[in-house]
Design a protein around this motif. Structure first.
Motif, PDB file in Angstrom:
ATOM      1  N   ILE A 114       0.378  -1.283   0.288  1.00  0.00           N
ATOM      2  CA  ILE A 114       0.290   0.225   0.258  1.00  0.00           C
ATOM      3  C   ILE A 114       1.058   0.817   0.285  1.00  0.00           C
ATOM      4  N   GLY A 115       2.246   0.838  -0.116  1.00  0.00           N
ATOM      5  CA  GLY A 115       2.891   2.373  -0.121  1.00  0.00           C
ATOM      6  C   GLY A 115       3.185   3.028   1.335  1.00  0.00           C
ATOM      7  N   ASP A 116       3.040   2.483   2.212  1.00  0.00           N
ATOM      8  CA  ASP A 116       3.007   3.528   3.382  1.00  0.00           C
ATOM      9  C   ASP A 116       4.714   3.086   3.737  1.00  0.00           C
ATOM     10  N   ASP A 117       5.099   4.873   3.509  1.00  0.00           N
ATOM     11  CA  ASP A 117       6.676   4.633   3.402  1.00  0.00           C
ATOM     12  C   ASP A 117       6.879   4.520   5.343  1.00  0.00           C
ATOM     13  N   GLU A 118       6.135   5.324   5.981  1.00  0.00           N
ATOM     14  CA  GLU A 118       6.583   5.799   7.762  1.00  0.00           C
ATOM     15  C   GLU A 118       6.062   3.735   8.053  1.00  0.00           C
ATOM     16  N   ASN A 119       5.154   3.278   8.421  1.00  0.00           N
ATOM     17  CA  ASN A 119       4.715   2.425   8.721  1.00  0.00           C
ATOM     18  C   ASN A 119       6.204   1.191   8.492  1.00  0.00           C
ATOM     19  N   ILE A 120       6.688   1.693   7.179  1.00  0.00           N
ATOM     20  CA  ILE A 120       7.921   0.608   6.264  1.00  0.00           C
ATOM     21  C   ILE A 120       9.227   0.654   7.406  1.00  0.00           C
ATOM     22  N   CYS A 121       8.911   2.500   7.584  1.00  0.00           N
ATOM     23  CA  CYS A 121      10.199   2.308   8.302  1.00  0.00           C
ATOM     24  C   CYS A 121      10.233   1.881   9.347  1.00  0.00           C
ATOM     25  N   GLN A 122       9.334   1.505  10.251  1.00  0.00           N
ATOM     26  CA  GLN A 122       8.745   1.835  11.840  1.00  0.00           C
ATOM     27  C   GLN A 122       9.357   0.139  11.914  1.00  0.00           C
ATOM     28  N   LEU A 123       8.626  -0.720  10.625  1.00  0.00           N
ATOM     29  CA  LEU A 123       8.145  -2.370  10.770  1.00  0.00           C
ATOM     30  C   LEU A 123      10.573  -2.735  10.451  1.00  0.00           C
ATOM     31  N   LEU A 124      10.349  -1.748   9.534  1.00  0.00           N
ATOM     32  CA  LEU A 124      12.414  -2.288   9.360  1.00  0.00           C
ATOM     33  C   LEU A 124      13.180  -1.663  10.504  1.00  0.00           C
ATOM     34  N   MET A 125      12.984  -1.370  11.918  1.00  0.00           N
ATOM     35  CA  MET A 125      13.138  -0.755  12.636  1.00  0.00           C
ATOM     36  C   MET A 125      13.079  -2.114  13.851  1.00  0.00           C
ATOM     37  N   ASN A 126      12.162  -2.429  13.566  1.00  0.00           N
ATOM     38  CA  ASN A 126      11.164  -3.582  14.749  1.00  0.00           C
ATOM     39  C   ASN A 126      12.508  -4.660  14.118  1.00  0.00           C
ATOM     40  N   LEU A 127      12.141  -5.260  12.985  1.00  0.00           N
ATOM     41  CA  LEU A 127      12.446  -5.786  12.526  1.00  0.00           C
ATOM     42  C   LEU A 127      13.971  -6.156  13.080  1.00  0.00           C
ATOM     43  N   SER A 128      14.764  -5.339  12.887  1.00  0.00           N
ATOM     44  CA  SER A 128      15.927  -5.083  13.405  1.00  0.00           C
ATOM     45  C   SER A 128      16.290  -5.450  14.656  1.00  0.00           C
ATOM     46  N   ILE A 129      15.633  -4.681  15.713  1.00  0.00           N
ATOM     47  CA  ILE A 129      15.699  -4.485  17.297  1.00  0.00           C
ATOM     48  C   ILE A 129      15.106  -6.758  17.188  1.00  0.00           C
ATOM     49  N   TYR A 130      14.812  -7.139  16.059  1.00  0.00           N
ATOM     50  CA  TYR A 130      14.195  -8.288  16.869  1.00  0.00           C
ATOM     51  C   TYR A 130      15.255  -9.678  16.253  1.00  0.00           C
ATOM     52  N   HIS A 131      15.893  -8.806  14.912  1.00  0.00           N
ATOM     53  CA  HIS A 131      16.676 -10.058  14.594  1.00  0.00           C
ATOM     54  C   HIS A 131      18.042  -9.349  15.790  1.00  0.00           C
ATOM     55  N   ALA A 132      18.353  -8.330  16.384  1.00  0.00           N
ATOM     56  CA  ALA A 132      19.671  -8.121  17.379  1.00  0.00           C
ATOM     57  C   ALA A 132      19.125  -8.684  18.454  1.00  0.00           C
ATOM     58  N   TYR A 133      18.286  -8.935  19.191  1.00  0.00           N
ATOM     59  CA  TYR A 133      17.296  -9.512  20.538  1.00  0.00           C
ATOM     60  C   TYR A 133      18.152 -11.372  19.839  1.00  0.00           C
ATOM     61  N   ASP A 134      17.876 -11.348  19.197  1.00  0.00           N
ATOM     62  CA  ASP A 134      17.771 -13.416  18.925  1.00  0.00           C
ATOM     63  C   ASP A 134      19.698 -13.725  18.149  1.00  0.00           C
ATOM     64  N   ASN A 135      20.787 -12.736  18.598  1.00  0.00           N
ATOM     65  CA  ASN A 135      21.854 -12.707  17.586  1.00  0.00           C
ATOM     66  C   ASN A 135      22.117 -12.454  16.557  1.00  0.00           C
ATOM     67  N   ILE A 137      22.639 -10.108  14.133  1.00  0.00           N
ATOM     68  CA  ILE A 137      23.595  -9.275  13.764  1.00  0.00           C
ATOM     69  C   ILE A 137      23.548  -8.756  12.785  1.00  0.00           C
ATOM     70  N   PRO A 138      24.640  -9.380  11.809  1.00  0.00           N
ATOM     71  CA  PRO A 138      24.145  -9.065  10.216  1.00  0.00           C
ATOM     72  C   PRO A 138      22.767  -8.654   9.946  1.00  0.00           C
ATOM     73  N   GLU A 139      21.663  -9.772  10.455  1.00  0.00           N
ATOM     74  CA  GLU A 139      20.541  -9.404   9.389  1.00  0.00           C
ATOM     75  C   GLU A 139      19.865  -7.973  10.081  1.00  0.00           C
ATOM     76  N   ALA A 140      19.992  -7.938  11.130  1.00  0.00           N
ATOM     77  CA  ALA A 140      19.715  -6.337  12.117  1.00  0.00           C
ATOM     78  C   ALA A 140      19.985  -5.284  11.656  1.00  0.00           C
ATOM     79  N   ASN A 141      21.544  -5.554  11.457  1.00  0.00           N
ATOM     80  CA  ASN A 141      22.360  -3.976  10.646  1.00  0.00           C
ATOM     81  C   ASN A 141      21.703  -3.882   9.142  1.00  0.00           C
ATOM     82  N   ASN A 142      21.545  -5.568   8.755  1.00  0.00           N
ATOM     83  CA  ASN A 142      21.088  -4.543   7.122  1.00  0.00           C
ATOM     84  C   ASN A 142      19.346  -3.883   6.968  1.00  0.00           C
ATOM     85  N   PHE A 143      18.557  -4.642   7.911  1.00  0.00           N
ATOM     86  CA  PHE A 143      16.894  -4.022   7.874  1.00  0.00           C
ATOM     87  C   PHE A 143      17.197  -2.110   8.571  1.00  0.00           C
TER      88      PHE A 143
END
Length: 616
Positions: A114-135, A137-143
């Motif tokens: 649907i092209g919602d850039d603000e929520n896309i940015c927020q979810l990319l940030m969330n996924l970065s946090i999830y992957h960092a918590y799961d150790n 790190i490369p995937e977390a940094n990419n997000f």
């Protein structure tokens, strides 16, 4: 509480406010009953889930499930994406990282559709946090880098500020990224100034305290953290205050002799008052162990009872199977697989039935129509081919005739003008030559009279040579092989080149140096020289200026003999006027360069004006 909680708090509150959370929840729950459509109802459910995600995780899950069911039923993709986001947050808070990432991915895909850039940015940030918590790190940094790239392009840059703070937290202790962390903090500070009520200011100032701690000024850092926590409490930012107090505990673990117990106690009381005790289990355990070691029986009992309540609550929820979230997830997966299989089977059966039902009808209909359409098609095809050939032949003939007519018209006009010039403008010079020849044969002719006639013949011959030169330039521009290629021309220099050999006496010029026009230098130089010759020996003023996309040049002088009617037709051919053919050629050159030339009479002043495209 681990430092990862800092990531979660900053991330999940990207679009919510803590101020008066209970009041906001009551208001949202009341608004559920006044929604006029299912879309608004779904949006309120998602907002309630977001509000509940730290005060009551089960309520967050319930509202997320309800919102997803309603949004799926009405096909509201944004509502489905918001519900999946709430479920992703819930599973993160429950420590189920795999399910959190699964729902986060689904929500991200819908927001991208649907092209919602603000929520896309927020979810990319969330996924970065999830992957960092799961150790991971490369995937977390990419997000995180993807969120940075999208965040800096958002029109509402408050989301970008949160991404920058998460970046600074991620690499705060990475010595290779000190400059990047400083850049992120400075960028976040600049954005925060636009939003005076933003809570990010507390995290920025907490970073400053961390810097003081690392530089050896621990007392100043602890004082700053306590001041920030008190200020956050006064604004009602309880979660922010709890997270700020965690810095003091971190200083203690880093070796600074700070008393972290009061900070832990204060954080626990704030969490209990706000209903966040489920997140305070590590804090309660550390306080209980501390008072067991120190022998403070009253405090030990107090925190022991708090620890027992937390553990009993978790065990009771588990034993009662209050909400079997894992079963919900697995059941959902099975249901989706069954629905997909059922849909595939229904599609296959429908296709088979349709093929069987229509095959006979189609074969019979096609057999009947085949013969009829075959003959008709052959007839129409032959007629169409013949018609197309005739149309193409007629079009080619018409185009050829039109082109030839245009060429004949142009050539005829050119020849007529050239013949008129030769017949009219060269008569007087030839007559003067004949007169001079007759005088030479007459031995009694007066010498002074002969000198006068010879001077006239000389002047007439010079004019004739000038006319010949002008005609040659004009003929060259009329030839079919001539191609006009505009080039940058310095107007000031071209007027300088056109000045007579006697100098510029009586001529004033006001043309900015470097004023460029798009044209042909020889044509413009010829026009300038011709206009100066037309002015004669009178005082002349030359000026030029840029107007929008073109340059306007004006040559003015006093001429009382020229009327307004004459000025309006000055660049048309007039029989008996020596300058007429020159001015006609000037107009023809100007037309070829895409410009305009005209004359204006105002009082006794005659102005010769031309305009050419400006060269950018």
């Amino acid at each position: 509480m681990k430092r990862i909680v800092t990531y979660i708090i900053i991330c999940f509150f990207a679009f919510t406010r803590i101020h008066g959370q209970d009041r906001v929840i009551r208001s949202l729950r009341a608004s559920l009953f006044i929604q006029k459509d299912s879309i608004g109802y779904t949006d309120v459910l998602n907002q309630l889930g977001m509000q509940y995600h730290l005060s009551n995780t089960d309520s967050c899950f319930w509202y997320g499930v309800e919102a997803r069911e309603v949004a799926t039923r009405i096909g509201y993709r944004k509502g489905i994406a918001g519900a999946l986001n709430n479920l992703s947050i819930f599973y993160m808070l429950k420590g189920n990282i795999r399910q959190a990432i699964e729902y986060g991915y689904r929500s991200l895909l819908l927001y991208r559709e649907i092209g919602d850039d603000e929520n896309i940015c927020q979810l990319l940030m969330n996924l970065s946090i999830y992957h960092a918590y799961d150790n991971k790190i490369p995937e977390a940094n990419n997000f995180l880098y993807q969120a940075l790239d999208i965040g800096k392009k958002l029109p509402r840059d408050s989301v970008y500020s949160l991404v920058l703070i998460n970046y600074a937290i991620r690499f705060e202790y990475d010595s290779t990224k000190e400059d990047s962390v400083k850049w992120a903090l400075e960028g976040s500070k600049a954005i925060i100034t636009k939003y005076p009520g933003s809570r990010e200011k507390y995290y920025i100032r907490a970073f400053e305290a961390d810097e003081w701690m690392r530089s050896g000024d621990g007392a100043k850092a602890v004082k700053r953290i306590n001041e920030l926590a008190d200020s956050a409490l006064r604004e009602g930012l309880i979660v922010v205050a709890i997270d700020l107090l965690e810095h003091i505990d971190a200083y203690n673990r880093l070796g600074y002799p700070a008393d972290a117990v009061p900070a832990r106690e204060k954080a626990f009381e704030l969490g209990r008052r706000a209903g966040y005790t489920d997140l305070m289990l590590p804090t309660v355990i550390s306080l209980y162990r501390h008072y067991v070691k120190t022998g403070n029986e009253q405090a030990r009992l107090y925190y022991g009872n708090a620890l027992r309540e937390l553990v009993e609550r978790r065990l009771a929820l588990k034993e009662r199977n209050h909400l079997n979230h894992l079963e919900y997830f697995l059941t959902e997966q099975e249901l989706e697989e069954l629905q997909l299989r059922n849909k595939i089977q229904e599609t296959s059966l429908a296709r088979a039935t349709l093929r069987k039902k229509t095959r006979t009808q189609i074969i019979g209909f096609l057999t009947g129509m085949l013969l009829l359409l075959g003959g008709f098609t052959i007839f129409r095809y032959r007629a169409y081919k013949n018609l197309r050939k005739q149309e193409e032949l007629l079009t080619n003939i018409n185009n050829s005739i039109f082109e030839k007519n245009e060429q004949l018209r142009v050539h005829d006009d050119f020849k007529n003008k050239l013949i008129a010039i030769l017949a009219r403008d060269f008569r007087q010079p030839l007559n003067n030559i004949v007169r001079v020849s007759g005088l030479f044969r007459n031995e009694n002719a007066d010498r002074q009279f002969m000198e006068q006639v010879i001077n006239q013949a000389e002047a007439s011959s010079r004019k004739t040579l000038l006319v010949f030169d002008n005609i040659l330039r004009w003929i060259k521009s009329q030839l079919s092989g001539f191609v006009y290629n505009p080039a940058p021309c310095d107007l000031h220099q071209l007027y300088e080149d056109a000045l007579p050999d006697t100098g510029r006496e009586g001529i004033t010029m006001k043309i900015p140096e470097g004023l460029m026009v798009a044209g042909d230098q020889e044509m413009i130089r010829f026009i300038n020289r011709s206009l100066l010759y037309c002015a004669g020996i009178r005082p002349v003023h030359i000026s030029a200026m840029k107007e929008e996309e073109q340059v306007k040049a004006v040559l003015s002088y006093e001429d009382s003999s020229c009327t307004e009617e004459t000025a309006a037709k000055l660049f048309e051919y007039r029989q008996g006027d020596d300058m007429s053919i020159t001015l006609v050629i000037c107009k023809d050159f100007m037309d070829k360069m895409g410009g305009h030339i005209w004359a204006e009479k105002e009082g006794d002043t005659l102005r010769l004006i031309y305009a050419l495209p400006s060269f950018h």
